[in-house]
Design a protein around this motif. Structure first.
Motif, mmCIF file in Angstrom:
data_model
loop_
_atom_site.group_PDB
_atom_site.id
_atom_site.type_symbol
_atom_site.label_atom_id
_atom_site.label_comp_id
_atom_site.label_asym_id
_atom_site.label_seq_id
_atom_site.Cartn_x
_atom_site.Cartn_y
_atom_site.Cartn_z
ATOM 1 N N VAL A 144 55.165 44.611 49.782
ATOM 2 C CA VAL A 144 54.785 43.247 48.622
ATOM 3 C C VAL A 144 53.244 42.618 48.832
ATOM 4 C CG1 VAL A 144 55.521 41.116 47.741
ATOM 5 C CG2 VAL A 144 57.021 42.717 47.751
ATOM 6 N N CYS A 145 53.175 42.332 49.965
ATOM 7 C CA CYS A 145 51.824 41.962 50.415
ATOM 8 C C CYS A 145 50.800 42.992 49.979
ATOM 9 C CB CYS A 145 51.967 41.362 51.820
ATOM 10 S SG CYS A 145 52.759 39.987 52.189
ATOM 11 N N ALA A 146 51.111 44.264 50.355
ATOM 12 C CA ALA A 146 50.027 45.155 50.284
ATOM 13 C C ALA A 146 49.746 45.332 48.882
ATOM 14 C CB ALA A 146 50.429 46.562 50.847
ATOM 15 N N ALA A 147 50.725 45.219 47.873
ATOM 16 C CA ALA A 147 50.642 45.326 46.557
ATOM 17 C C ALA A 147 49.871 44.166 45.824
ATOM 18 C CB ALA A 147 51.896 45.699 45.671
ATOM 19 N N ALA A 148 50.336 43.261 46.374
ATOM 20 C CA ALA A 148 49.343 41.911 45.827
ATOM 21 C C ALA A 148 47.900 42.053 46.248
ATOM 22 C CB ALA A 148 50.081 40.428 46.486
ATOM 23 N N LEU A 149 47.661 42.719 47.643
ATOM 24 C CA LEU A 149 46.105 42.885 47.950
ATOM 25 C C LEU A 149 45.723 43.992 47.100
ATOM 26 C CD1 LEU A 149 44.006 42.423 49.763
ATOM 27 C CD2 LEU A 149 44.951 44.232 51.366
ATOM 28 N N ALA A 150 46.315 44.789 46.732
ATOM 29 C CA ALA A 150 45.709 45.924 45.746
ATOM 30 C C ALA A 150 45.630 45.337 44.298
ATOM 31 C CB ALA A 150 46.831 47.079 45.569
ATOM 32 N N PHE A 151 46.405 44.473 43.566
ATOM 33 C CA PHE A 151 46.454 44.031 42.476
ATOM 34 C C PHE A 151 45.050 42.949 42.531
ATOM 35 C CE2 PHE A 151 47.363 40.200 39.900
ATOM 36 C CZ PHE A 151 47.658 40.782 38.520
ATOM 37 N N SER A 152 44.942 42.100 43.626
ATOM 38 C CA SER A 152 43.776 41.150 43.727
ATOM 39 C C SER A 152 42.496 42.108 43.774
ATOM 40 C CB SER A 152 43.881 40.336 44.824
ATOM 41 O OG SER A 152 42.990 39.483 44.884
ATOM 42 N N ALA A 153 42.552 42.977 44.716
ATOM 43 C CA ALA A 153 41.329 43.867 44.725
ATOM 44 C C ALA A 153 40.923 44.559 43.486
ATOM 45 C CB ALA A 153 41.398 44.929 45.746
ATOM 46 N N VAL A 154 41.744 45.004 42.771
ATOM 47 C CA VAL A 154 41.356 45.747 41.388
ATOM 48 C C VAL A 154 40.948 44.514 40.452
ATOM 49 C CG1 VAL A 154 42.275 46.873 39.313
ATOM 50 C CG2 VAL A 154 42.952 47.579 41.759
ATOM 51 N N SER A 182 40.407 34.654 45.173
ATOM 52 C CA SER A 182 41.849 35.057 44.458
ATOM 53 C C SER A 182 42.871 35.657 45.433
ATOM 54 C CB SER A 182 41.460 36.134 43.439
ATOM 55 O OG SER A 182 40.848 37.174 44.074
ATOM 56 N N LEU A 183 42.483 36.014 46.679
ATOM 57 C CA LEU A 183 43.649 36.922 47.567
ATOM 58 C C LEU A 183 44.788 35.735 47.670
ATOM 59 C CD1 LEU A 183 44.432 39.254 48.885
ATOM 60 C CD2 LEU A 183 42.984 38.459 50.812
ATOM 61 N N ALA A 184 44.520 34.536 48.185
ATOM 62 C CA ALA A 184 45.811 33.755 48.675
ATOM 63 C C ALA A 184 46.637 33.481 47.385
ATOM 64 C CB ALA A 184 45.085 32.414 49.110
ATOM 65 N N PRO A 185 46.081 33.244 46.081
ATOM 66 C CA PRO A 185 46.823 32.701 45.091
ATOM 67 C C PRO A 185 47.445 34.111 44.626
ATOM 68 C CG PRO A 185 44.590 31.819 44.542
ATOM 69 C CD PRO A 185 44.550 32.653 46.058
ATOM 70 N N HIS A 186 47.076 35.190 44.762
ATOM 71 C CA HIS A 186 47.795 36.260 44.364
ATOM 72 C C HIS A 186 49.014 36.751 45.371
ATOM 73 C CE1 HIS A 186 44.063 37.733 41.675
ATOM 74 N NE2 HIS A 186 44.791 37.051 41.063
ATOM 75 N N LEU A 187 48.787 36.384 46.710
ATOM 76 C CA LEU A 187 49.535 36.628 47.746
ATOM 77 C C LEU A 187 50.926 35.739 47.284
ATOM 78 C CD1 LEU A 187 47.774 36.913 50.964
ATOM 79 C CD2 LEU A 187 49.110 38.802 49.777
ATOM 80 N N HIS A 189 51.609 34.558 44.313
ATOM 81 C CA HIS A 189 52.306 35.186 43.119
ATOM 82 C C HIS A 189 53.105 36.478 43.511
ATOM 83 C CE1 HIS A 189 48.616 33.398 40.959
ATOM 84 N NE2 HIS A 189 49.780 32.708 40.956
ATOM 85 N N GLY A 190 52.628 37.242 44.375
ATOM 86 C CA GLY A 190 53.306 38.452 44.890
ATOM 87 C C GLY A 190 54.652 38.028 45.217
ATOM 88 N N LEU A 191 54.621 37.001 46.370
ATOM 89 C CA LEU A 191 55.919 36.485 46.845
ATOM 90 C C LEU A 191 56.759 36.125 45.587
ATOM 91 C CD1 LEU A 191 54.879 34.472 49.867
ATOM 92 C CD2 LEU A 191 56.017 36.759 49.688
ATOM 93 N N ALA A 192 56.284 35.277 44.765
ATOM 94 C CA ALA A 192 57.100 35.023 43.435
ATOM 95 C C ALA A 192 57.687 36.120 42.760
ATOM 96 C CB ALA A 192 56.331 34.073 42.595
ATOM 97 N N GLY A 193 56.744 37.044 42.418
ATOM 98 C CA GLY A 193 57.219 38.439 42.041
ATOM 99 C C GLY A 193 58.329 38.732 42.803
ATOM 100 N N LEU A 194 58.303 38.976 44.229
ATOM 101 C CA LEU A 194 59.338 39.320 44.708
ATOM 102 C C LEU A 194 60.677 38.868 44.564
ATOM 103 C CD1 LEU A 194 60.500 41.301 47.212
ATOM 104 C CD2 LEU A 194 59.555 39.577 48.830
ATOM 105 N N MET A 195 60.729 37.472 44.492
ATOM 106 C CA MET A 195 61.713 36.865 44.057
ATOM 107 C C MET A 195 62.283 37.084 42.912
ATOM 108 S SD MET A 195 60.571 32.997 45.518
ATOM 109 C CE MET A 195 61.922 31.966 44.664
ATOM 110 N N MET A 196 61.503 37.225 41.776
ATOM 111 C CA MET A 196 62.010 37.686 40.579
ATOM 112 C C MET A 196 62.641 38.914 40.614
ATOM 113 S SD MET A 196 59.251 36.739 37.691
ATOM 114 C CE MET A 196 60.222 37.141 36.281
#
Length: 456
Positions: A144-154, A182-187, A189-196
């Motif tokens: 999840v954290c790696a995916a959020a990092l990729a999301f933020s990087a793109v 943007s990295l910290a907010p997206h991380l 968001h990634g945790l919230a996405g994981l909960m969803m």
């Protein structure tokens, strides 16, 4: 200009083509695309975007509040299907300024590529298996954290690329700070996405996953309110500064530079962030009382008569009256009233002395005198920064607070002195060696006297 617009269109077209290629496998016959989940997520994203177009209080969130939803799609769907989730909502959302079509295409292609990349990374790291019921939550955090990092990087890469093409920014400036901010907010968001995603796959189903969006909406509303309030503050400050600059044109830029010098001093004093901001406001608005002084007096060439000097000496009181009702200025109002007081009690308007002068006023007094000395006047050229600091040190203890003078000297050694600043610029330049030197750009040659030689 036409070449620039053509380059922008070509760039948007290439990004859109990349998004189409990423999403195309989900549309092929025989593809095992989970259309029900895709339709529910895409419809929810569309609903959020349409609500975002409504006036407050319904549409009180920005696109960032939908990122948990997009990241949940990246965790729940294969990469090509996940890329499709953002498309309907992005096409229907706010387009902003013209060209509308190009903006809508960009707003659809950019998150589609980011979600595809996040889903791809999540799948490569075994994320879907970790989310199977029951979910392996400790292990699931890594993909999840790696995916959020990729999301933020793109997103950062694409945002920088459009700035590079459309604004013709230098390469080093186009991407500067985009990913770190943007990295910290997206991380998160990634945790919230994981909960969803966990709730979506649970026995409670998709409806339970919607409850994750509620706290995100509330937090985004609070964040938006905070930024609206600060934007209103900046607009108020900017309007007052512009009014002073229009009336007293030859000192244009002086107020902003005094604000920057106040920030230097405040940082060296170790003040908290809120007080630094208040001192910046105090420095920027210290001469706002000039709005109450006759223009003929402000712009007079040559020496002032005693009567004209008495009129000029009223400007701190005028300034205090002007800002009296602006609550967010706090102690900056006292600085505006007392920035011409002197430590030995010979200043004005109240003849305060020593510690009886508010701390913020003692800061502004030093910053005001420093900028006046390092600015060109009709009766003298600008002094080099070291000479101005030497003069401040000579007057420390009688006119200026020695502690504030030492703080300014340390700040100048650490950061240097830059003449071109704006009232919205709160950042300090990076520390550098040998920073102290002459001010690079002199002001227009009219007398001011704010350097301690007079009240103007």
């Amino acid at each position: 200009m036409r070449a620039t617009r053509g380059a922008v269109r070509a760039h948007i077209g290439l990004v859109a083509l990349g998004a189409v290629l990423c999403a195309a496998p989900a549309l092929r016959p025989g593809a095992a695309t989970p259309w029900t989940t895709l339709a529910l997520l895409a419809g929810l994203h569309l609903a959020c975007e349409l609500l975002g177009r409504r006036p407050f209080p319904v549409g009180f969130v920005g696109a960032g509040s939908f990122f948990p939803l997009l990241l949940a799609a990246a965790f729940l769907l294969p990469p090509p299907a996940a890329a499709l989730v953002a498309v309907p909502g992005s096409l229907a959302g706010r387009a902003g300024k013209p060209p509308v079509t190009a903006r809508r295409i960009w707003r659809a292609a950019e998150p589609a590529l980011a979600v595809w990349a996040a889903s791809r990374v999540h799948a490569l790291l075994g994320g879907p298996a970790a989310l199977d019921s029951p979910p392996d939550l400790p292990y699931a955090l890594l993909p999840v954290c790696a995916a959020a990092l990729a999301f933020s990087a793109v997103l950062a890469a694409l945002d920088g690329s459009i700035l590079l093409v459309a604004e013709r920014l230098p390469v080093r400036r186009a991407w500067r700070g985009l990913l770190p901010r943007s990295l910290a907010p997206h991380l998160v968001h990634g945790l919230a996405g994981l909960m969803m995603a966990v709730l979506w796959n649970s026995s409670y189903g998709p409806l339970a996953a919607l409850f994750v969006l509620l706290p995100m909406y509330i937090s985004c509303w609070v964040y938006a309110q905070y930024h609206r309030e600060h934007a209103a503050h900046r607009a108020t400050i900017r309007a007052l500064v512009q009014a002073v600059d229009i009336k007293d044109t030859y000192t244009r830029g002086h107020s902003e530079r005094v604000g920057r010098a106040c920030v230097l001093i405040a940082h060296e004093l170790g003040l908290d962030r809120e007080r630094v901001e208040v001192l910046r406001f105090a420095g920027i608005l210290h001469d706002v009382g000039k709005l109450g002084v006759p223009t003929r007096v402000l712009r007079k060439d040559g020496p002032l008569t005693p009567e004209e000097r008495r009129v000029i000496e009223l400007h701190p009181e005028y300034g205090h009256e002007i800002v009296r009702g602006i609550g967010f200025l706090g102690e900056a109002r006292a600085a505006i009233l007392h920035h011409h007081e002197r430590l030995d009690g010979s200043g004005y308007p109240s003849g305060l002395s020593g510690r009886g002068i508010p701390e913020c006023a003692r800061v502004v007094a030093v910053a005001d005198a420093f900028d006046a000395m390092t600015s060109t006047r009709s009766y003298r050229r600008a002094r080099p920064v070291p000479a101005a600091v030497e003069e401040l040190e000579r007057c420390a203890g009688t006119q200026f607070d020695p502690q504030m003078v030492r703080a300014l000297a340390r700040g100048l050694e650490r950061y240097g002195w830059f003449g071109a600043v704006t009232s919205d610029d709160t950042r300090l330049p990076p520390p550098r060696e040998g920073a102290a030197g002459p001010v690079p750009a002199p002001l227009s040659p009219r007398p001011d006297g704010a350097d301690g030689q007079g009240p103007r």
